[in-house]
Design a protein around this motif. Structure first.
Motif, short mmCIF file in Angstrom:
data_model
loop_
_atom_site.label_atom_id
_atom_site.label_comp_id
_atom_site.label_asym_id
_atom_site.label_seq_id
_atom_site.Cartn_x
_atom_site.Cartn_y
_atom_site.Cartn_z
N PHE A 128 0.86 -1.18 0.00
CA PHE A 128 0.00 0.00 0.00
C PHE A 128 0.90 1.24 0.00
CE2 PHE A 128 -2.71 -3.10 2.41
CZ PHE A 128 -3.63 -3.30 1.40
N TYR A 129 1.12 1.81 -1.17
CA TYR A 129 1.99 2.97 -1.28
C TYR A 129 1.30 4.26 -0.84
CZ TYR A 129 5.17 0.11 -4.08
OH TYR A 129 6.05 -0.86 -4.51
N GLU A 130 -0.02 4.22 -0.76
CA GLU A 130 -0.76 5.46 -0.55
C GLU A 130 -1.45 5.56 0.81
OE1 GLU A 130 -1.72 2.83 -2.03
OE2 GLU A 130 -3.88 2.65 -2.30
N GLY A 131 -1.45 4.47 1.60
CA GLY A 131 -2.21 4.51 2.84
C GLY A 131 -1.54 3.73 3.97
N MET A 132 -2.34 3.35 4.95
CA MET A 132 -1.84 2.63 6.11
C MET A 132 -1.51 1.19 5.72
SD MET A 132 -1.84 4.95 8.43
CE MET A 132 -1.63 4.07 9.98
N PRO A 133 -0.53 0.57 6.40
CA PRO A 133 -0.03 -0.73 5.96
C PRO A 133 -0.99 -1.90 6.15
CG PRO A 133 1.01 -0.08 8.02
CD PRO A 133 0.25 1.10 7.54
#
Length: 393
Positions: A128-133
């Protein structure tokens, strides 16, 4: 060090605060108000005290498209802050603790985190490059209710951020805040690569390709390991004088090598090549130069730079048969939760030079100045103070 923290009554509530927003690739950041959601289970909401600018921020900020390119976005991943509140199941830290948000995940439970062979975390691979893992969702919205994307799970260019507990390291209040900030990425990456990952031996010869903050941190690590020669390779001749502060003993400017390649020059000046070569730029061609500069029968090349152009690394397979190796290293091969504290102690014991990396300081409202300084090659690390609290270092 005395740090005064306020008592928060915001736990469980959204917080509105300022953030330096990247709306479009390569454009100056815009100071906006955002809403930061309360932390969910396994998450920590952090009040950022200071942050700094890393080349990785600039690289992704300049990238308009690709699988890891998302806008609008809040960049920043090198910072120090205070825990404002925690979500369910978080016992490791509590409100008021000084912490570092770290891009390198370290759950402490998976097979890789328990292994001594590396510092990968298989429970939270980078997907997830854009949010929480854990779920890929965001904790940021702008004042129009639009989603604002995270960066490396940290997003420290905001007065408050939410970070997964696997990316939070508790720090002692003994270390000054700005020095603690440096340990959350670049300096730790370089020093760790030399001291822990490569395990540079006393008396060995080291060559470092690229003398930015990471490369100079490699030099600092090699100095701590008592390397006999530390060769810096960089296009900027001013980096030699700067590098001497971190242990650089020799300097090679690729533009001054005449008809010889950099690797030929290093092979000649070291009687056969360096024992350890570190690539700190992120270009496949330079990685090949570093490999070719290493000694036969045991020379090690450590790649720290991120190749963003998708270019493959091309090396002669026969040279590998002759005993050379190439290794990749992320975050210095360190496990954040167990290793960063040792570097903090080294600084407090006057062994590790952190002060030399701080070349500039600006207030949060002037964050774009930090970008200008780095792009102009004038800055190693620029500390960005969120509340103009530099007198509280």
């Amino acid at each position: 060090m005395e740090v005064k923290f306020q008592a928060w009554d915001t736990a469980g509530k959204p917080i509105r605060c300022k953030a330096a927003m990247a709306r479009k690739a390569g454009e100056p950041l815009v100071m906006e108000e955002v809403e930061v959601a309360p932390p969910k289970a396994w998450e920590v909401r952090i009040k950022i005290l200071c942050t700094s600018l890393c080349h990785s921020d600039v690289t992704f900020w300049k990238t308009p498209a690709g699988p890891a390119s998302f806008f609008p976005r809040i960049f920043g991943h090198e910072a120090a802050g205070v825990v404002e509140s925690v979500g369910e199941n978080v016992e490791e830290v509590k409100g008021g603790d000084l912490v570092l948000p770290i891009f390198q995940r370290n759950c402490g439970e998976c097979r890789d985190c328990k292994s001594e062979k590396g510092n990968a975390c298989s429970k939270f691979p980078v997907q997830f490059y854009e949010g929480m893992p854990r779920d890929g969702t965001s904790r940021f919205t702008d004042m129009n209710g639009e989603i604002v994307h995270h960066f490396f799970g940290v997003s420290s260019f905001a007065e408050y951020t939410v970070v997964d507990i696997s990316q939070v390291v508790k720090m002692s209040l003994e270390i000054p805040i700005d020095k603690a900030c440096l340990l959350s990425c670049g300096v730790t990456t370089g020093v760790g690569a030399a001291c822990k990952f490569a395990q540079v031996e006393e008396g060995s010869v080291v060559a470092i390709f690229g003398l930015g903050a990471v490369g100079l941190a490699v030099a600092e690590g090699a100095r701590l390991c008592k390397a006999s020669r530390i060769i810096g390779v960089d296009l900027n001749p001013e980096k030699f004088e700067i590098g001497k502060k971190f242990g650089i003993t020799d300097f090679v400017n690729p533009t001054s090598c005449g008809e010889k390649s950099v690797s030929q020059v290093i092979q000649e000046m070291t009687d056969g090549g360096a024992d350890y070569c570190f690539e700190c730029i992120g270009l496949a061609s330079i990685m090949a130069d570093a490999f070719n500069s290493s000694r036969q029968g045991g020379g090690k090349t450590v790649v720290l730079g991120v190749e963003m152009h998708g270019s493959p690394l091309s090396i002669n397979a026969y040279e590998i048969l002759r005993g050379r190796t190439v290794m990749g290293c992320l975050f210095g091969g360190l496990k954040p939760k167990s290793d960063i504290s040792s570097f903090a102690k080294m600084y407090l014991d006057h062994e590790l030079n952190l002060d030399g990396f701080i070349t500039h300081e600006v207030s949060f409202k002037d964050i774009n100045q930090a970008f200008d300084l780095l792009l102009q090659g004038k800055s190693l690390r620029c500390i960005i103070w969120m509340d103009n609290i530099s007198n509280g270092k």
